[in-house]
Write a protein that holds these residues in place. Structure first.
Motif, PDB file in Angstrom:
ATOM      1  N   CYS A 104       1.941  -1.530  -4.799  1.00 40.86           N
ATOM      2  CA  CYS A 104       0.734  -0.705  -4.866  1.00 40.86           C
ATOM      3  C   CYS A 104      -0.112  -1.163  -6.059  1.00 40.86           C
ATOM      4  CB  CYS A 104       1.140   0.754  -5.022  1.00 40.86           C
ATOM      5  SG  CYS A 104      -0.194   1.923  -5.133  1.00 40.86           S
ATOM      6  N   GLU A 163      -0.704  -6.277  -7.268  1.00 43.73           N
ATOM      7  CA  GLU A 163      -1.653  -6.548  -6.198  1.00 43.73           C
ATOM      8  C   GLU A 163      -1.181  -7.747  -5.384  1.00 43.73           C
ATOM      9  OE1 GLU A 163      -6.300  -7.893  -5.411  1.00 43.73           O
ATOM     10  OE2 GLU A 163      -5.598  -7.504  -7.456  1.00 43.73           O
ATOM     11  N   THR A 196      -2.898  -0.953   3.736  1.00 44.67           N
ATOM     12  CA  THR A 196      -3.792  -1.079   2.587  1.00 44.67           C
ATOM     13  C   THR A 196      -4.955  -0.096   2.576  1.00 44.67           C
ATOM     14  OG1 THR A 196      -4.816  -2.871   3.839  1.00 44.67           O
ATOM     15  CG2 THR A 196      -3.272  -3.481   2.115  1.00 44.67           C
ATOM     16  N   SER A 237      -8.618  -4.345  -3.525  1.00 44.66           N
ATOM     17  CA  SER A 237      -7.779  -5.492  -3.208  1.00 44.66           C
ATOM     18  C   SER A 237      -8.670  -6.676  -2.895  1.00 44.66           C
ATOM     19  CB  SER A 237      -6.891  -5.182  -1.995  1.00 44.66           C
ATOM     20  OG  SER A 237      -6.261  -6.351  -1.518  1.00 44.66           O
ATOM     21  N   GLY A 280       0.827  -1.203   0.000  1.00 41.96           N
ATOM     22  CA  GLY A 280       0.000   0.000   0.000  1.00 41.96           C
ATOM     23  C   GLY A 280       0.858   1.248   0.000  1.00 41.96           C
TER      24      GLY A 280
END
Length: 620
Positions: free
Chosen positions: A37, A125, A155, A180, A14
């Motif tokens: 990210c 991801e 996140t 996510s 993140g």
């Protein structure tokens, strides 16, 4: 040239405000860091309000800055308007708030990460995190694998997030970014208890469709403090904001459409908990049914865009109802909505599963920071990020963690609240949460926390030199407290109507400061202080005005210090004589580090504390 290997000292998942601070703290302390990210365009993206600071939040920004963080520096660089909130109140509750260009803010933040040699950025991801013998293995959705000694999960609101608009639920992250999907399950597999929280944002509207003559103009303040001690030029106010109000017609439209929202419709299935201190307009209308109107602000999203943010009108009403509500407001009859308002719900963890270092109690080397810990806001996230980064570095070096005391900083208050009490709703920092708020002011954040940054090696040479210079200046101005002010020195202030003093008045600096209508800005204008740093004069003024109260706090701190000295080595409280069943349950869950922390746990009574002290003495 950056070496994109798959093995790093630290991995940050993140790149919001928490991830940025954690990454840069680790990088500055000499560690090789990878920042993962989902979308690099979301780095430091202000998905909600285009502003930094506000009541108590500004304290967190200045404290993060004092430690060597960057949120204050970025906010100052991107600022379009800055104001001091609560300026008519005491200095302890005064707070900076800055409107910023959200696009410049993102660019500045991304550039800081890109340019640091110890940081590698990767758009990917992460869907799985597994602890290994020597650290962690992180796997992306595209099966990329990264290995790191420590991990910081930051996140934000992206975990299994859902956008809620009317009766529609969209599988998205904030501002249209991808969410996510999968990492939350991985976190659950590691044994973490998860919660479902919710927050919201208002519509963005076109400036040309607003009749600004119906709104009250709000301008910025000139020549006031900045967020960062490294900002050496005054912030120039280039834009204005507008204050408006809803009306009874607006409220009637909202009531007629409540049944179409997730929260108020019959047989509602969503179980997420919203923010108490940032309610939607429908919540305001329901909870404050007697109010004829609610205020809101029109704020610029940036210098080069015509989008306006409607602060105070967050909603998850259907889009057609949103249009009717906004159009019902005087000055917005012809409003053009560019982006619809929405609520977003997401997964986060119960923060009592963390130690005060923000590391997991059960999985060593795994840290959490930001909204995944149940907090709300950019500022709370950034402050947690730098703490997680610092402690991740100390963990790598096999050094003891740095614990921020709640009586030393707002950062300490927030982290202690989260890890000791937990939170049942999005946590927001407030001045009322800090028992020592007369001490924990914006003006002395450098005095309280920069020595820690210096000791860690986190601050740059310029900040260190500034700190040392200010110490010398503060010592000098404290000695000027008895300086007698000549009438000529006060004449300008009297002539300007800033003060109402008799021509025969004889004052010392101390007497002058203690006059109610005298503020720090006024004291800075005295000739005797012309060559001193403005922040040093603010500290002098606060110390002088609060002197009596601070002496009382000193006495209270002595008792608190006594309790903090009593460190707890117990890990299982079962069977300790005199402890209630509730106390045993709570103490086993929280695992307090000292008696002071144990005494703050909800459900642990004074008699439980006495029983615990007796047990500790018997162990010794």
């Amino acid at each position: 040239m950056t070496n994109y290997t798959t093995t790093f000292d630290a991995a940050i998942v993140g790149a919001g405000h928490a991830g940025i601070e954690a990454a840069l703290a680790l990088a500055k302390l000499g560690h090789r860091v990878i920042v993962c990210c989902i979308n690099l365009d979301s780095i430091g993206y202000l998905a909600c309000n285009p502003s930094i600071g506000g009541t108590a939040k500004a304290h967190l920004v200045r404290e993060t800055d004092a430690l060597g963080g960057v949120i204050g520096l970025i906010a100052d660089a991107a600022a379009t308007q800055i104001r001091m909130l609560n300026s008519s109140k005491g200095m302890a509750v005064q707070s900076l708030r800055s409107q910023v260009d959200k696009y410049n803010y993102h660019t500045f933040a991304k550039t800081l990460l890109e340019r640091h040699n110890n940081i590698s950025l990767r758009q990917c991801e992460i869907v799985d995190i597994v602890q290994t013998d020597d650290g962690f293995r992180l796997t992306s959705k595209l099966e990329q694998v990264y290995v790191a000694k420590v991990v910081v999960i930051a996140t934000g609101v992206y975990l299994d997030s859902q956008i809620l608009i009317g009766e529609q639920s969209l599988p998205q992250g904030p501002a249209g970014f991808m969410r996510s999907l999968g990492l939350a399950d991985s976190i659950k597999k590691m044994g973490f208890v998860m919660r479902r929280f919710k927050t919201g944002t208002p519509a963005r509207i076109h400036h040309r469709s607003v009749d600004t003559s119906h709104f009250e103009i709000h301008k910025g303040d000139d020549d006031i403090l900045s967020f960062s001690d490294l900002t050496d030029k005054p912030i120039i106010n280039t834009q204005i904001c507008y204050l408006g109000h809803t009306n009874t017609h607006s409220h009637n439209i909202i009531r007629q459409n409540l049944h179409k929202t997730f929260k108020y419709r019959k047989n509602a299935t969503n179980l997420s908990v919203g923010a108490r201190y940032c309610p939607s307009i429908e919540d305001k209308v329901v909870k404050f049914a007697d109010k004829q109107r609610h205020q809101f602000f029109l704020e610029n999203e940036g210098k080069d865009t015509q989008e306006l943010y409607v602060q105070g009108l967050s909603t998850s009403l259907p889009v057609e109802a949103q249009q009717k509500v906004y159009s019902s407001i005087e000055g917005l009859e012809n409003v053009e909505i560019l982006r619809d308002a929405y609520a977003i719900e997401y997964d986060c963890i119960d923060p009592t599963q963390l130690t005060p270092s923000l590391m997991s109690k059960n999985i060593k080397g795994l840290f959490f920071a930001g909204q995944i810990n149940g907090t709300s806001g950019y500022e709370e996230a950034a402050a947690q990020g730098i703490v997680a980064g610092i402690n991740a570095s100390l963990w790598i070096k096999s050094k003891p963690p740095l614990i921020f005391d709640r009586y030393q900083s707002y950062i300490g208050v927030m982290i202690d609240d989260l890890t000791t009490q937990g939170t049942q709703e999005p946590y927001r920092m407030m001045t009322s949460r800090a028992e020592q708020r007369l001490r924990l002011r914006q003006d002395n954040s450098w005095l309280r926390l920069t020595p820690i940054g210096i000791q860690l090696g986190l601050v740059c040479d310029r900040r260190k030199e500034l700190y040392q210079s200010r110490l010398i200046q503060l010592d000098k101005v404290r000695k000027l407290i008895g300086h007698r002010l000549e009438l000529s020195e006060l004449s300008t202030l009297i002539d300007n109507g800033a003060l109402t003093l008799s021509q025969s008045t004889v004052l010392t600096v101390q007497n002058f400061i203690k006059i109610n209508e005298v503020d720090a800005q006024t004291v800075c204008k005295l000739k005797v202080f012309q060559n001193y740093d403005k922040i040093v004069i603010h500290t002098l003024v606060a110390e002088t005005k609060y002197a009596g109260y601070i002496e009382r706090l000193d006495r209270e701190l002595k008792e608190i210090s006594r309790l903090q000295i009593l460190k707890i080595t117990i890990t299982d409280y079962t069977g300790i004589p005199g402890l209630s069943n509730e106390a045993i349950e709570k103490l086993n869950k929280i695992q307090p580090i000292d008696i002071a922390q144990a005494s703050r746990i909800s459900g642990v009574t004074p008699s439980d504390i006495n029983a615990l002290i007796i047990k500790l003495k018997s162990i010794k």
